[in-house]
Motif scaffolding. Structure first.
Motif, mmCIF file in Angstrom:
data_model
loop_
_atom_site.group_PDB
_atom_site.id
_atom_site.type_symbol
_atom_site.label_atom_id
_atom_site.label_comp_id
_atom_site.label_asym_id
_atom_site.label_seq_id
_atom_site.Cartn_x
_atom_site.Cartn_y
_atom_site.Cartn_z
ATOM 1 N N THR A 14 13.409 30.699 73.833
ATOM 2 C CA THR A 14 12.767 32.002 73.622
ATOM 3 C C THR A 14 13.627 32.879 72.721
ATOM 4 O O THR A 14 13.120 33.508 71.782
ATOM 5 C CB THR A 14 12.509 32.705 74.965
ATOM 6 N N ILE A 15 14.923 32.909 72.979
ATOM 7 C CA ILE A 15 15.816 33.733 72.152
ATOM 8 C C ILE A 15 15.837 33.213 70.719
ATOM 9 O O ILE A 15 15.764 33.987 69.763
ATOM 10 C CB ILE A 15 17.235 33.788 72.752
ATOM 11 N N ARG A 16 15.904 31.890 70.565
ATOM 12 C CA ARG A 16 15.903 31.316 69.215
ATOM 13 C C ARG A 16 14.630 31.697 68.467
ATOM 14 O O ARG A 16 14.666 32.075 67.293
ATOM 15 C CB ARG A 16 16.051 29.800 69.291
ATOM 16 N N ALA A 17 13.491 31.629 69.150
ATOM 17 C CA ALA A 17 12.218 32.000 68.523
ATOM 18 C C ALA A 17 12.179 33.500 68.212
ATOM 19 O O ALA A 17 11.663 33.908 67.168
ATOM 20 C CB ALA A 17 11.057 31.599 69.425
ATOM 21 N N ALA A 18 12.736 34.323 69.102
ATOM 22 C CA ALA A 18 12.765 35.776 68.859
ATOM 23 C C ALA A 18 13.636 36.102 67.658
ATOM 24 O O ALA A 18 13.284 36.945 66.829
ATOM 25 C CB ALA A 18 13.260 36.507 70.105
ATOM 26 N N VAL A 19 14.765 35.433 67.533
ATOM 27 C CA VAL A 19 15.651 35.638 66.381
ATOM 28 C C VAL A 19 14.926 35.260 65.093
ATOM 29 O O VAL A 19 15.080 35.910 64.063
ATOM 30 C CB VAL A 19 16.964 34.830 66.552
ATOM 31 N N ALA A 20 14.076 34.231 65.171
ATOM 32 C CA ALA A 20 13.301 33.798 64.002
ATOM 33 C C ALA A 20 12.104 34.712 63.735
ATOM 34 O O ALA A 20 11.421 34.561 62.730
ATOM 35 C CB ALA A 20 12.816 32.362 64.211
ATOM 36 N N GLY A 21 11.843 35.661 64.640
ATOM 37 C CA GLY A 21 10.766 36.624 64.422
ATOM 38 C C GLY A 21 9.428 36.256 65.035
ATOM 39 O O GLY A 21 8.421 36.901 64.736
ATOM 40 N N GLU A 22 9.393 35.249 65.897
ATOM 41 C CA GLU A 22 8.141 34.862 66.554
ATOM 42 C C GLU A 22 7.684 35.994 67.481
ATOM 43 O O GLU A 22 8.423 36.402 68.381
ATOM 44 C CB GLU A 22 8.332 33.579 67.362
ATOM 45 N N THR A 23 6.478 36.478 67.257
ATOM 46 C CA THR A 23 5.955 37.623 68.007
ATOM 47 C C THR A 23 5.949 37.379 69.510
ATOM 48 O O THR A 23 6.374 38.243 70.289
ATOM 49 C CB THR A 23 4.532 37.975 67.522
ATOM 50 N N TRP A 24 5.473 36.203 69.936
ATOM 51 C CA TRP A 24 5.398 35.913 71.374
ATOM 52 C C TRP A 24 6.773 35.981 72.014
ATOM 53 O O TRP A 24 6.925 36.473 73.141
ATOM 54 C CB TRP A 24 4.760 34.539 71.646
ATOM 55 N N ALA A 25 7.796 35.523 71.290
ATOM 56 C CA ALA A 25 9.150 35.493 71.840
ATOM 57 C C ALA A 25 9.759 36.894 71.890
ATOM 58 O O ALA A 25 10.426 37.250 72.872
ATOM 59 C CB ALA A 25 10.027 34.559 71.015
ATOM 60 N N VAL A 26 9.518 37.680 70.858
ATOM 61 C CA VAL A 26 10.005 39.066 70.857
ATOM 62 C C VAL A 26 9.391 39.816 72.032
ATOM 63 O O VAL A 26 10.087 40.531 72.766
ATOM 64 C CB VAL A 26 9.694 39.770 69.518
ATOM 65 N N GLU A 27 8.095 39.626 72.253
ATOM 66 C CA GLU A 27 7.425 40.280 73.380
ATOM 67 C C GLU A 27 8.013 39.835 74.714
ATOM 68 O O GLU A 27 8.205 40.650 75.621
ATOM 69 C CB GLU A 27 5.929 39.992 73.344
ATOM 70 N N LYS A 28 8.342 38.555 74.824
ATOM 71 C CA LYS A 28 8.922 38.034 76.063
ATOM 72 C C LYS A 28 10.309 38.632 76.310
ATOM 73 O O LYS A 28 10.652 39.000 77.431
ATOM 74 C CB LYS A 28 8.986 36.511 76.011
ATOM 75 N N VAL A 29 11.115 38.747 75.255
ATOM 76 C CA VAL A 29 12.438 39.361 75.375
ATOM 77 C C VAL A 29 12.294 40.815 75.811
ATOM 78 O O VAL A 29 12.997 41.279 76.717
ATOM 79 C CB VAL A 29 13.228 39.251 74.053
ATOM 80 N N LEU A 30 11.367 41.534 75.191
ATOM 81 C CA LEU A 30 11.153 42.930 75.565
ATOM 82 C C LEU A 30 10.734 43.057 77.024
ATOM 83 O O LEU A 30 11.177 43.964 77.729
ATOM 84 C CB LEU A 30 10.107 43.580 74.656
ATOM 85 N N MET A 31 9.897 42.143 77.488
ATOM 86 C CA MET A 31 9.467 42.186 78.895
ATOM 87 C C MET A 31 10.647 41.912 79.837
ATOM 88 O O MET A 31 10.754 42.519 80.894
ATOM 89 C CB MET A 31 8.338 41.178 79.162
#
Length: 89
Positions: A11-28
């Protein structure tokens, strides 16, 4: 924040890459901490104080978290992930 779940490596790797679903999961995952940091005391007309979430401050903190994601030190996390896999083998 102790009871919050830290996002998994993928999830963190995807968020770092800018994946919307992952950024939302990190924020949650950090929603409670963001709300806590954005909580302020507001004086009431009777002189007492009430705790409230300052929405502007919450949005600012959220924005700063999103802006910081691309700078997350993935290399450290990858080394830790590899060590954990090696221990299990």
């Amino acid at each position: 924040m102790a009871d919050q779940t830290i996002p998994d490596y993928e999830t963190i790797r995807a968020a770092v890459a800018g994946e919307t679903w992952a950024v939302e999961k990190v924020l949650m995952c950090y929603k409670d901490e963001i709300d806590r940091q954005a909580t302020v005391k507001k004086r009431q007309p009777d002189g007492t104080f009430k705790l409230e979430i300052d929405e502007d401050m919450r949005q600012y903190i959220t924005m700063k978290l999103i802006e910081a994601l691309p700078q997350f030190p993935l290399e450290e996390m990858e080394r830790e992930e590899k060590r954990n896999r090696d221990k299990k083998s």
